[in-house]
Motif scaffolding. Sequence first.
Motif, mmCIF file in Angstrom:
data_model
loop_
_atom_site.group_PDB
_atom_site.id
_atom_site.type_symbol
_atom_site.label_atom_id
_atom_site.label_comp_id
_atom_site.label_asym_id
_atom_site.label_seq_id
_atom_site.Cartn_x
_atom_site.Cartn_y
_atom_site.Cartn_z
ATOM 1 N N ASN A 2 84.530 -42.850 -57.894
ATOM 2 C CA ASN A 2 85.591 -42.434 -58.790
ATOM 3 C C ASN A 2 86.598 -41.550 -58.066
ATOM 4 O OD1 ASN A 2 84.464 -43.813 -60.918
ATOM 5 N ND2 ASN A 2 83.221 -42.061 -61.591
ATOM 6 N N ALA A 3 86.126 -40.766 -57.149
ATOM 7 C CA ALA A 3 87.024 -39.901 -56.376
ATOM 8 C C ALA A 3 87.948 -40.711 -55.501
ATOM 9 C CB ALA A 3 86.203 -38.929 -55.533
ATOM 10 N N VAL A 9 95.095 -44.271 -56.537
ATOM 11 C CA VAL A 9 96.072 -44.533 -57.616
ATOM 12 C C VAL A 9 97.399 -43.824 -57.362
ATOM 13 C CG1 VAL A 9 96.560 -44.168 -60.065
ATOM 14 C CG2 VAL A 9 94.343 -45.096 -59.349
ATOM 15 N N PRO A 10 97.415 -42.545 -57.035
ATOM 16 C CA PRO A 10 98.712 -41.899 -56.766
ATOM 17 C C PRO A 10 99.457 -42.525 -55.591
ATOM 18 C CG PRO A 10 97.012 -40.255 -57.116
ATOM 19 C CD PRO A 10 96.310 -41.564 -56.973
ATOM 20 N N TYR A 18 108.446 -46.237 -54.576
ATOM 21 C CA TYR A 18 109.237 -46.221 -53.337
ATOM 22 C C TYR A 18 109.924 -47.567 -53.113
ATOM 23 C CZ TYR A 18 110.248 -45.964 -48.332
ATOM 24 O OH TYR A 18 110.859 -45.995 -47.101
ATOM 25 N N ILE A 19 109.159 -48.647 -53.304
ATOM 26 C CA ILE A 19 109.719 -49.994 -53.104
ATOM 27 C C ILE A 19 110.751 -50.319 -54.182
ATOM 28 C CG2 ILE A 19 109.168 -52.447 -53.083
ATOM 29 C CD1 ILE A 19 106.470 -51.712 -51.820
ATOM 30 N N LEU A 20 110.420 -49.969 -55.438
ATOM 31 C CA LEU A 20 111.353 -50.256 -56.532
ATOM 32 C C LEU A 20 112.671 -49.509 -56.360
ATOM 33 C CD1 LEU A 20 108.969 -50.263 -59.640
ATOM 34 C CD2 LEU A 20 109.993 -52.246 -58.480
ATOM 35 N N SER A 21 112.602 -48.306 -55.828
ATOM 36 C CA SER A 21 113.828 -47.534 -55.635
ATOM 37 C C SER A 21 114.713 -48.126 -54.544
ATOM 38 C CB SER A 21 113.485 -46.082 -55.294
ATOM 39 O OG SER A 21 112.794 -46.011 -54.053
ATOM 40 N N GLY A 22 114.122 -48.998 -53.717
ATOM 41 C CA GLY A 22 114.908 -49.609 -52.642
ATOM 42 C C GLY A 22 115.523 -50.941 -53.015
#
Length: 252
Positions: A2-3, A9-10, A18-22
């Motif tokens: 779980n750790a 996830v983050p 990051y990709i979407l902003s590009g």
Amino acid sequence: MNASVSAIVPVVAFLTLYILSGIRVINEYERGVKFTFGKFSKVCNPGWRLALPIFQRMVKVDMRVTVMDVPSQVAITKDNVSTTINAVLYFRVFDAAKAVIEVSDYFNAISQLAQTTMRNTVGEVSLNELLQERERVAMRIQSIVDKETDPWGIKVTAVELKDIELPGNLQRALARAAEAEREKDAVIIKAEGDRIAAENIAQAAEIIARSHGGLFLRTLSTLTDLSSDQSNTIVFLLPIEIFKALEKYVKS
């Protein structure tokens, strides 16, 4: 376990954002000039294109025909006449990479170049040539500006001279000259009409002179036209042909 999931996830979320902003959307009438680490990479066609933030940058260039209003310029013609002239310029970008790399602000650069070229071109022609051959002057300006902007990836398609403003005293002088020219044409046309009328009258006189009684018949025709108005006083002159005709009749 779980750790580990909690740590991944983050990272995935960050990479996704990051990709979407590009993502960059390039319209059909645009081209995207991409730079990677500050160096030119390629020209991107219309559609969705990716430019990774921090590492890449994209500059959009409009490929449509652009209309530029060239500000009014005070120019002196070849015969030292001061005029105020303005124009409209049409251009389009045919090489997006050159338009971004070779010149910092191509719109302002074209405007300044067009203003200078317009003043210089007007200084090479006289006032009459400027007024009567506006298309030739405009084509001259277009060819010079187009040649200078070709290394920038820009094509100048047309230049039109909108208005040519002359000083007030010169406008009045030109108006007087035009009025004198029209009066001269009117005098020439009237004189030509008088000449043609005189030639026709002379020909008619020759025809009447060759015909016995022709002058008498012409006189009677004129009297017939005058007799329709009862207020006219008719003075009847007997032509000499009448006496000649009577003389022939008596002798016969």
